[in-house]
Design a protein around this motif. Structure first.
Motif, PDB file in Angstrom:
ATOM      1  N   SER A 234      11.011 -14.955  -1.648  1.00  0.00           N
ATOM      2  CA  SER A 234      12.379 -14.474  -1.395  1.00  0.00           C
ATOM      3  C   SER A 234      13.262 -15.627  -0.937  1.00  0.00           C
ATOM      4  CB  SER A 234      12.353 -13.404  -0.312  1.00  0.00           C
ATOM      5  OG  SER A 234      11.915 -13.948   0.924  1.00  0.00           O
ATOM      6  N   THR A 235      14.570 -15.363  -0.901  1.00  0.00           N
ATOM      7  CA  THR A 235      15.515 -16.402  -0.479  1.00  0.00           C
ATOM      8  C   THR A 235      15.260 -16.835   0.960  1.00  0.00           C
ATOM      9  OG1 THR A 235      17.200 -15.531  -1.996  1.00  0.00           O
ATOM     10  CG2 THR A 235      17.962 -16.957  -0.203  1.00  0.00           C
ATOM     11  N   SER A 236      15.048 -15.881   1.843  1.00  0.00           N
ATOM     12  CA  SER A 236      14.818 -16.226   3.253  1.00  0.00           C
ATOM     13  C   SER A 236      13.514 -16.994   3.436  1.00  0.00           C
ATOM     14  CB  SER A 236      14.814 -14.962   4.125  1.00  0.00           C
ATOM     15  OG  SER A 236      13.780 -14.085   3.717  1.00  0.00           O
ATOM     16  N   MET A 237      12.467 -16.587   2.708  1.00  0.00           N
ATOM     17  CA  MET A 237      11.189 -17.297   2.787  1.00  0.00           C
ATOM     18  C   MET A 237      11.336 -18.726   2.254  1.00  0.00           C
ATOM     19  SD  MET A 237       8.015 -16.869   3.748  1.00  0.00           S
ATOM     20  CE  MET A 237       7.656 -15.105   3.691  1.00  0.00           C
ATOM     21  N   PHE A 238      12.070 -18.860   1.171  1.00  0.00           N
ATOM     22  CA  PHE A 238      12.314 -20.178   0.571  1.00  0.00           C
ATOM     23  C   PHE A 238      12.987 -21.113   1.570  1.00  0.00           C
ATOM     24  CE2 PHE A 238      15.623 -22.702  -1.676  1.00  0.00           C
ATOM     25  CZ  PHE A 238      14.802 -23.585  -2.358  1.00  0.00           C
ATOM     26  N   ARG A 239      14.017 -20.631   2.229  1.00  0.00           N
ATOM     27  CA  ARG A 239      14.750 -21.476   3.178  1.00  0.00           C
ATOM     28  C   ARG A 239      13.898 -21.812   4.399  1.00  0.00           C
ATOM     29  NH1 ARG A 239      20.504 -18.141   2.701  1.00  0.00           N
ATOM     30  NH2 ARG A 239      21.096 -18.993   0.659  1.00  0.00           N
ATOM     31  N   SER A 240      13.100 -20.854   4.837  1.00  0.00           N
ATOM     32  CA  SER A 240      12.235 -21.098   5.998  1.00  0.00           C
ATOM     33  C   SER A 240      11.207 -22.185   5.696  1.00  0.00           C
ATOM     34  CB  SER A 240      11.518 -19.811   6.415  1.00  0.00           C
ATOM     35  OG  SER A 240      12.447 -18.831   6.836  1.00  0.00           O
ATOM     36  N   TRP A 241      10.577 -22.090   4.523  1.00  0.00           N
ATOM     37  CA  TRP A 241       9.551 -23.074   4.171  1.00  0.00           C
ATOM     38  C   TRP A 241      10.153 -24.429   3.846  1.00  0.00           C
ATOM     39  CZ3 TRP A 241       4.624 -23.191   5.238  1.00  0.00           C
ATOM     40  CH2 TRP A 241       3.980 -21.987   5.551  1.00  0.00           C
ATOM     41  N   ALA A 242      11.402 -24.456   3.384  1.00  0.00           N
ATOM     42  CA  ALA A 242      12.083 -25.742   3.199  1.00  0.00           C
ATOM     43  C   ALA A 242      12.219 -26.459   4.536  1.00  0.00           C
ATOM     44  CB  ALA A 242      13.456 -25.524   2.560  1.00  0.00           C
ATOM     45  N   ALA A 243      12.600 -25.707   5.569  1.00  0.00           N
ATOM     46  CA  ALA A 243      12.728 -26.291   6.910  1.00  0.00           C
ATOM     47  C   ALA A 243      11.369 -26.716   7.453  1.00  0.00           C
ATOM     48  CB  ALA A 243      13.385 -25.285   7.854  1.00  0.00           C
ATOM     49  N   ILE A 244      10.342 -25.900   7.207  1.00  0.00           N
ATOM     50  CA  ILE A 244       8.987 -26.232   7.672  1.00  0.00           C
ATOM     51  C   ILE A 244       8.485 -27.509   7.009  1.00  0.00           C
ATOM     52  CG2 ILE A 244       6.570 -25.467   7.579  1.00  0.00           C
ATOM     53  CD1 ILE A 244       7.675 -22.573   7.934  1.00  0.00           C
TER      54      ILE A 244
END
Length: 373
Positions: free
Chosen positions: A72-82
């Motif tokens: 999902s979009t939120s998961m994508f952004r979270s893992w980008a930060a991680i």
């Protein structure tokens, strides 16, 4: 308007792949020799750290093949930060376990970002997979240039922080994407025929062999030329890999339109087999450069062609499943050749040649099955 939207999505996704795959995933390759010199990392522990990254990539791919809704979009952004945070953290630890844990996390993040970008481009009207997958090469070249230019002036810790900054800059455009996950099932009404199921199994096998063979070349090509008394040779070869990969997927997309996707896939496999054979025959820097051109020019092409071929089958979750079997191959690759490595990497390249030859045979078999009857 759809064409403009497709081009924008393709470029944004290319930036995501440049960050997550080209830098976040592969920057360890040119930094490893520096860590061996200055951070107390041995070649064997370096292999363990690299394998942890491949394992993380596999775990991410498996998780998304089982639960595509996680893409999902939120998961994508979270893992980008991680991913960025994991690179920064590499500068503040000093043991194999911690390095391995952080690279495992980076592998997970890379898989999430890769599949998010790939599935979004696949569903976007007017998009260009050739442009998107070319982002990986751009990121690899950027990581090589960063290492080559900065290594004489920065510590290995500072190199990791610089890599994190580069990853953050590159991934910024991708954060505008609205992620579209793969479907559980095919969008087509009819299920796969017996022949289509066979094509799928053959593609899976060939792509597993690609993961196994390509990672051996990718892991040892730089190291094989790194002992020639010139510390710039290894990063330079890695830059050649990246620069060759940048236009490769666009070229393979054009080739596929002229000779059909399945024939292009066979050709890409055959050329990559040659890229593995050359360093098995000679350890000269010139041969390594030719190998780097062929390797860089095919490895993302094979990925794009395989995923596109599979997406045309009446099946669901093909990208995630293919990425998972590819990940298994990547984990096994270094482990298969490690016991046979001595003072030379010749055995590694011979094994890669055999594996990729079998992959070429698999691609040819899939092409024959795909042919109209």
């Amino acid at each position: 308007m759809n064409e403009l939207d497709g081009r924008r999505v393709s470029i944004a996704a290319a930036a995501g792949l440049a960050a997550a795959m080209g830098v976040g995933r592969f920057v360890f390759t040119p930094i490893l020799p520096i860590m061996v010199e200055s951070a107390g990392v041995t070649p064997s522990s370096g292999a363990v750290i690299a394998t942890a990254n491949y394992a993380g990539y596999l775990l991410g791919a498996v998780a998304l093949s089982i639960r595509p809704g996680l893409n999902s979009t939120s998961m994508f952004r979270s893992w980008a930060a991680i991913l960025v945070a994991s690179e920064v953290a590499m500068a503040f630890v000093d043991n194999t376990f911690a390095f391995s844990l952080l690279r495992l996390i980076a592998g997970l993040a890379s898989a999430v970002v890769f599949l998010a970008c790939a599935s979004t481009v696949a569903k976007q009207v007017g998009s260009s997979p050739g442009i998107t997958f070319g982002g990986v090469g751009a990121g690899i070249a950027a990581s090589g240039v960063l290492t080559l230019a900065a290594a004489p002036h920065l510590s290995w810790q500072a190199l990791w922080i610089a890599s994190a900054l580069l990853t953050a800059v590159l991934i910024a455009p991708a954060l505008t994407l609205r992620i579209h996950a793969e479907s559980h099932f095919s969008d087509q009404d009819a299920g796969p025929s017996t022949r289509q199921r066979l094509i799928w199994r053959v593609l899976l096998t060939a792509y597993f062999l690609e993961g196994l063979g390509y990672i051996i070349v990718g892991t040892f090509l730089v190291a094989a030329v790194g002992g020639h008394g010139n510390s710039s040779v290894g990063p330079a070869v890695w830059i050649v890999v990246g620069l060759s990969a940048v236009p490769a997927t666009v070229l393979w997309q054009a080739i596929a339109r002229r000779i059909m996707m399945r024939r292009a896939l066979v050709a890409a496999f055959a050329l990559q087999t040659i890229s593995a054979l050359l360093p098995a025959l000679s350890d000269s820097s010139g041969v390594a450069v030719v190998s780097a051109v062929l390797f860089g020019g095919t490895f993302m092409g094979i990925t794009m062609l395989t995923l596109t071929t599979a997406a045309a089958l009446p099946l669901g979750r093909t990208a995630a499943t293919l990425t998972a079997v590819y990940g298994v191959g990547q984990v096994l690759g270094p482990l298969v050749v490690a016991p046979a490595l001595g003072d030379s990497y010749t055995v590694a390249f011979v094994v890669a040649t055999v594996v990729l030859t079998l992959g070429t045979v698999g691609a040819f078999a899939a092409a024959r099955l795909h042919a109209p009857r």
